[in-house]
Write a protein that holds these residues in place. Sequence first.
Motif, PDB file in Angstrom:
ATOM      1  N   ALA A 233       6.335 -10.968  13.283  1.00 29.88           N
ATOM      2  CA  ALA A 233       5.995 -11.634  14.537  1.00 29.88           C
ATOM      3  C   ALA A 233       6.934 -11.121  15.617  1.00 29.88           C
ATOM      4  O   ALA A 233       8.152 -11.143  15.450  1.00 29.88           O
ATOM      5  N   ASP A 234       6.368 -10.600  16.725  1.00 30.28           N
ATOM      6  CA  ASP A 234       7.200 -10.084  17.809  1.00 30.28           C
ATOM      7  C   ASP A 234       7.845 -11.216  18.600  1.00 30.28           C
ATOM      8  O   ASP A 234       8.969 -11.086  19.077  1.00 30.28           O
ATOM      9  N   ASN A 235       7.133 -12.348  18.740  1.00 29.33           N
ATOM     10  CA  ASN A 235       7.678 -13.532  19.401  1.00 29.33           C
ATOM     11  C   ASN A 235       6.821 -14.719  19.004  1.00 29.33           C
ATOM     12  O   ASN A 235       5.878 -14.588  18.215  1.00 29.33           O
ATOM     13  N   ALA A 236       7.149 -15.883  19.562  1.00 28.31           N
ATOM     14  CA  ALA A 236       6.452 -17.117  19.183  1.00 28.31           C
ATOM     15  C   ALA A 236       5.129 -17.291  19.912  1.00 28.31           C
ATOM     16  O   ALA A 236       4.517 -18.361  19.809  1.00 28.31           O
ATOM     17  N   ALA A 237       4.665 -16.255  20.624  1.00 34.84           N
ATOM     18  CA  ALA A 237       3.384 -16.341  21.325  1.00 34.84           C
ATOM     19  C   ALA A 237       2.349 -15.379  20.752  1.00 34.84           C
ATOM     20  O   ALA A 237       1.150 -15.604  20.899  1.00 34.84           O
ATOM     21  N   ILE A 404      10.088 -10.421   9.247  1.00 37.46           N
ATOM     22  CA  ILE A 404      10.588  -9.589  10.344  1.00 37.46           C
ATOM     23  C   ILE A 404      10.173 -10.268  11.643  1.00 37.46           C
ATOM     24  O   ILE A 404       8.977 -10.325  11.969  1.00 37.46           O
ATOM     25  N   PHE A 405      11.144 -10.823  12.344  1.00 39.17           N
ATOM     26  CA  PHE A 405      10.880 -11.551  13.593  1.00 39.17           C
ATOM     27  C   PHE A 405      11.635 -10.881  14.737  1.00 39.17           C
ATOM     28  O   PHE A 405      12.827 -10.602  14.628  1.00 39.17           O
ATOM     29  N   GLU A 406      10.915 -10.612  15.832  1.00 41.45           N
ATOM     30  CA  GLU A 406      11.486  -9.923  16.994  1.00 41.45           C
ATOM     31  C   GLU A 406      12.142  -8.609  16.577  1.00 41.45           C
ATOM     32  O   GLU A 406      13.248  -8.268  16.989  1.00 41.45           O
ATOM     33  N   ASN A 407      11.427  -7.869  15.696  1.00 41.98           N
ATOM     34  CA  ASN A 407      11.834  -6.545  15.209  1.00 41.98           C
ATOM     35  C   ASN A 407      13.142  -6.561  14.421  1.00 41.98           C
ATOM     36  O   ASN A 407      13.804  -5.532  14.295  1.00 41.98           O
ATOM     37  N   MET A 408      13.525  -7.706  13.891  1.00 46.73           N
ATOM     38  CA  MET A 408      14.725  -7.810  13.071  1.00 46.73           C
ATOM     39  C   MET A 408      14.395  -8.524  11.763  1.00 46.73           C
ATOM     40  O   MET A 408      13.587  -9.466  11.754  1.00 46.73           O
ATOM     41  N   SER A 427       7.124 -20.490   7.056  1.00 50.22           N
ATOM     42  CA  SER A 427       8.431 -20.340   7.680  1.00 50.22           C
ATOM     43  C   SER A 427       8.634 -18.893   8.102  1.00 50.22           C
ATOM     44  O   SER A 427       8.613 -17.980   7.280  1.00 50.22           O
ATOM     45  N   VAL A 428       8.826 -18.686   9.412  1.00 47.21           N
ATOM     46  CA  VAL A 428       9.038 -17.344   9.947  1.00 47.21           C
ATOM     47  C   VAL A 428      10.523 -17.000  10.011  1.00 47.21           C
ATOM     48  O   VAL A 428      10.890 -15.862  10.222  1.00 47.21           O
ATOM     49  N   GLY A 429      11.395 -17.991   9.815  1.00 51.70           N
ATOM     50  CA  GLY A 429      12.818 -17.705   9.770  1.00 51.70           C
ATOM     51  C   GLY A 429      13.638 -18.655  10.627  1.00 51.70           C
ATOM     52  O   GLY A 429      13.114 -19.531  11.322  1.00 51.70           O
ATOM     53  N   ARG A 430      14.959 -18.496  10.610  1.00 52.55           N
ATOM     54  CA  ARG A 430      15.893 -19.335  11.357  1.00 52.55           C
ATOM     55  C   ARG A 430      16.041 -18.813  12.799  1.00 52.55           C
ATOM     56  O   ARG A 430      16.038 -17.606  13.019  1.00 52.55           O
ATOM     57  N   ASP A 431      16.179 -19.732  13.729  1.00 50.36           N
ATOM     58  CA  ASP A 431      16.388 -19.367  15.136  1.00 50.36           C
ATOM     59  C   ASP A 431      17.702 -20.001  15.592  1.00 50.36           C
ATOM     60  O   ASP A 431      17.790 -21.220  15.766  1.00 50.36           O
TER      61      ASP A 431
END
Length: 538
Positions: A233-237, A404-408, A427-431
């Motif tokens: 996911a590149d971002n939450a949108a 992999i969220f926001e290329n990380m 779950s996409v990960g911790r923010d």
Amino acid sequence: MKYLLLSAAVLCASGAAAQAPAVFNAGLESATVFRVGAELTHKARVTLPKGTSQVVINNVANALDENSVQIATGPGITIMSATFARNFLNNEAKSPAYLKLEDSLKAAQRDLTRTRNLRTSEEGTMALLDKNQELKSGTAGTSVSELMKLAEYYKNKQVELKNSVALLLEKEAGQQKQVDRLAQQLKELADNPDASGGQLLLQVLANNAVTTDFAINYLTPNAHWTVYYDLRADNAADPLKIVYKANVMQGTGIDWKKVKLTLSTGNPSQNGTAPVMSAWFLRYALPVQMAMAKRQAYQNTIQSLESRAPMMAPPPPPVAADAAGGVDAYTTQNENQLSATFDIDIPYDIASNNKQHSVTLKEFTQPAKYKYYAVPKLDPDAFLMAEITEYERLNLLPGEANIIFENMYAGKSYIDPNATGDTLNLSVGRDKKVIVKREKITDVAGVKFFGNQKRQVFTYEIRVRNAKKEAINMLLKDQYPISTDKNMEVELLESSDAAVNTENGVLTWKLSIAPGETKKVRLSYSVKYPKDKVIANL
């Protein structure tokens, strides 16, 4: 083509028993790998004389279900019997891994021999030099200056030779260790019954002498595959990208070279017989059994209560995807009532070493609704969750997922498509930009006594700060304890308008938090119980 379904048979024909069997090698054409086991299809080019003969087919799997063996032959050929063997006539084919190791051992032995010969030659030169030195020193008429030059020459040559021998001895010792190591590995491979393929022993009747192809098909237990995913996911949108992958492993004793590969979600080894219920007869328990039953009931109650806390943790993140998404160009998915298969057009090489071989099955781009989720009592971080609907029509399997969220890379999650409900939470990960703090408020907590009763009050404040540049929706959870005894009273005193589940004590807040905003909620409860008692997990 004639097909024969073979059971475990024994070669027993008296006429064929006296003949030397004809040996042929089978080539692997295709493999259908199940979650447990695989179906392999081979082709063998066979030359048969007229009449009855014995045939040995090499390079089949090292273990197979003989009841599953099928052989397709040409017209005028009858397979009279067949059985599986591991080492028929001591002529079992060596596996590629064995041959490679055997070649390495021979090369190491050659290097060791060369080093040993060179060291022996240097030692011989030293002996000859010593003998020549004795002869020269005893020669009459040799001047002192000549003796000095001769002594210097022998000294330098002796040092050179001894240094050379010392280095060669060191090299020889290392090479000997390498030879011993390879020899041990080769022995272990030779002693391992799964390190090489097996054989099929056939008794064949041919109406005429003929050269034809045998198509051989069977089930082997020594292969399987597991699923895993990449979630991006590149971002939450943006939509969520789901890459469906498989790790294929096999130890059939034969390397799969350029094989047509199919993966199936089915399990042919699973018992297919439907259960039948019998009468349920009640009987009184013996005193000892009654005591054990009470103890077990108590333990079950405690385990049930303790299991309620993990319910608040981020749920095992299942995944789903839109069927209209882009399936990998080289993979075709087929579905039936009991399973799904993935037919892969690219030929694959998979070695017989039981190591994971990654295969990409398909990719989906799925619209998702994102929200944040936090349970600060169990974990201090906020988790970004993706809500996905219409997942039940996909044949996804439980498995780990790389996030992999926001290329990380954001860690690992888990997919459980067997979860109930219309929506799956992934779950996409911790923010770290959503900060959650849970603190005990000491000035509104304390202990009071009322006769033989003790009353304790617990108060917690939870603060959520949104350090992101956009507003977020947060699902926040906490809990209060549930009484298991009539002499123990639990009262919820404050919940900050949370949704309360009185059965498990879970409180849920749905918060909308603007950029830079901090929101606070409070949880307060009291526990009243006899003062001579101790609550172990309060």
